[in-house]
Scaffold this active site. Structure first.
Site, PDB file in Angstrom:
ATOM      1  N   ASP A  58       2.982   5.690  -9.091  1.00  0.00           N
ATOM      2  CA  ASP A  58       4.234   5.465  -8.369  1.00  0.00           C
ATOM      3  C   ASP A  58       5.341   6.177  -9.119  1.00  0.00           C
ATOM      4  O   ASP A  58       5.477   6.040 -10.332  1.00  0.00           O
ATOM      5  CB  ASP A  58       4.523   3.965  -8.271  1.00  0.00           C
ATOM      6  N   GLU A 107       0.937  -0.785   4.291  1.00  0.00           N
ATOM      7  CA  GLU A 107       1.223  -1.856   3.334  1.00  0.00           C
ATOM      8  C   GLU A 107       0.993  -3.171   4.054  1.00  0.00           C
ATOM      9  O   GLU A 107       1.638  -3.449   5.061  1.00  0.00           O
ATOM     10  CB  GLU A 107       2.663  -1.756   2.837  1.00  0.00           C
TER      11      GLU A 107
END
Lengths: 220, 304
Positions: free
Chosen positions: B12, B131
């Site tokens: 990330d 997600e």
């Protein structure tokens, strides 16, 4: 190294990773998309991802079909990667029936890995699989592995695949290596005279993959 | 047989840094993504996943530059996501060195973007990122923006639609488990793997080696992505340049508890290589780490 190495850009996907792989091994390649540049090349890499139909259309629209066929007739080496290899075949059954460059007799057909039983094999086949030598039927003859772009690699090395279709050459000996996925055993490396092809992506297959480019740009 | 489970470190990214948090929040800086990427590639990772969590495609220190720096030295597939909104964005990413793009928000807003992208670059290039957050009634809702925005979409219906539109893979991230180290959401993985015909990359919750085994054996995962377990290993073993005060960051993470009690302390750390040896030992189909995969330095003698 004096060979003029070109990567053909016909709008079908990612040729930049190939350019970088060549750069890494110290080879300058030119990305080209005109008939003149094809005619003047000494080594051609034909990359490509995506649909067969779009690939052929991309080549035709740029007027590259004839020049590529002429280049190959002249005996100079060409390496097709993934869709780039599939385009060398006579025809494809991908979403209809489409003519290919017809440099290698045979078809492009859908990968069918289904096996009876619980385990599922998904398509596209995405991931690392072994590339296995296809033994020559004539033991005393050198086979394509020994002679071709795989010669410095161990039998069964791992390569990265991302595809839903596979090539089936009419002349089985053109298939120098095979890969198993589920119930399917398909041709993962092709060689016929001055034509070479990989169903996997050498530029995404670690150090072994780079060896293939190294061999291709060196070969006479 | 002949199906090798892919192990994919997830990085990330915020600005020019690799970051990590819990439930995609409470971020801490760990270092430069390209340093971690190089180590993972040399250590036997099958692919890499970059997610720009602030979607700063065009900002300063943008993702393009990071991807370019990374791709110059790694020769395994790289998937990049975060802020990709157009066919031109994808082309730019590929040009910089990505092999695939992961898209979430833009395709939730306009699902036909999946088809446009797949037509332009091929399905194998398009990863539908979902997600997932558990709802009260046992279903899962798709979220965007690192678990901040609801979409109202049922993740399984959305995944099927995405596959139909031409996505080549599904990346499923469990927001509930992400960063907690309490293991993958096996129910989620199993259902998702069974329902779509395209490969599923499972992400979120890895805390120990056994979690990966569970994801493969019980969840039928095609590929597994994880962050903390690998990142903290590299930080602890000082395998990456220590430009930041990582110890204080790690101390902070170790102490910090999120609202539901999830803690960084639950996470074991290990290398990709260590994990792969473990999984091979369990008889699972894994591409082994070979010495040949140690990268040669560019400009070394082996150049033509």
């Amino acid at each position: 190294m004096t060979h003029r190495i070109v990567i053909v850009d016909y709008g079908a996907g990612n040729l930049y990773s190939i350019e970088r792989a060549l750069d890494f091994i110290g080879v300058q390649a030119e990305v080209v998309s005109t008939p003149e540049k094809i005619a003047g090349a000494e080594r051609i890499i034909l990359p490509g991802v995506g649909a067969f139909k779009n690939g052929m259309r991309g080549l035709s629209e740029r007027g590259l079909v004839g020049p590529l066929q002429e280049y190959v007739r002249s005996g100079r080496p060409l390496l097709g990667i993934c869709l780039g290899m599939q385009l060398l075949m006579s025809e494809s059954e991908e979403f209809g029936r489409y003519d290919g460059l017809n440099m290698v007799k045979g078809k492009v057909v859908r990968l069918d890995p289904a096996l009876p039983g619980k385990e599922r094999f998904k398509v596209p086949h995405v991931g690392w699989s072994r590339v296995i030598r296809r033994e020559s039927s004539c033991a005393e003859m050198p086979d394509g592995w020994t002679e071709g772009v795989l010669k410095s690699l161990p039998n069964g090395f791992f390569a990265y695949f991302a595809h839903s279709f596979v090539v089936v050459p009419e002349d089985g000996s053109a298939c120098i290596a095979q890969t198993k996925y589920g119930g399917a055993t398909f041709c993962s490396c092709l060689q016929q005279n001055n034509l070479y092809g990989c169903q996997f992506h050498p530029e995404r297959s670690g150090i072994e993959g780079l060896e293939i480019y190294r061999d291709f740009v060196r070969r006479n | 047989m002949c199906k090798n489970i892919r192990i994919i470190p997830r990085l990330d990214i915020k600005g020019e840094n690799l970051v990590k948090g819990i439930h995609l929040e409470g971020l801490r800086v760990l270092g430069k993504p390209e340093d971690f990427a190089y180590e993972y590639c040399a250590g036997g990772a099958d692919e890499l996943l970059y997610i720009d969590i602030v979607a700063s495609l065009y900002g300063r220190n943008n993702l393009i530059d990071i991807v370019r720096r990374t791709a110059a030295n790694i020769f395994i597939p790289l998937t990049v996501g975060g802020g990709i909104r157009s066919v031109d964005d994808i082309r730019m990413m590929l040009r910089a060195g990505a092999d695939k793009v992961a898209i979430n928000t833009a395709v939730v807003k306009r699902p036909e973007f999946i088809s446009e992208a797949a037509n332009a670059f091929g399905s194998q290039c398009i990863v539908l990122s979902i997600e997932a957050k558990r709802t009260g009634d046992g279903t899962y809702e798709a979220y965007t923006d690192n678990g901040r925005e609801r979409t109202g979409l049922d993740i399984f219906k959305w995944a099927l639609r995405g596959a139909e539109l031409g996505a080549g893979e599904i990346l499923i991230t469990s927001i509930d488990n992400e960063g907690t180290g309490k293991g993958f959401d096996i129910d989620l993985i199993r259902k998702m793997s069974a329902i779509v015909d395209i490969p599923v990359i499972s992400c979120g919750g890895a805390g120990k080696m056994g979690d990966f085994e569970d994801a493969v054996v019980s969840g039928s995962a095609d590929a597994i992505s994880a962050a903390s377990v690998f990142h903290y290993h590299l930080v602890k073993t000082q395998s990456v340049p220590q430009k930041f005060n990582l110890k204080s960051n790690l101390d902070h993470l170790a102490k910090s508890l999120s609202s539901d009690g999830a803690s960084f302390g639950a996470i074991e750390t290990f290398s990709v290589k260590g994990l792969k040896s473990y999984l091979v030992g369990k008889g699972l189909p894994i591409r082994p780490v070979m010495s040949a995969h140690i990268l040669i330095e560019p400009n070394a003698e082996n150049i033509l």
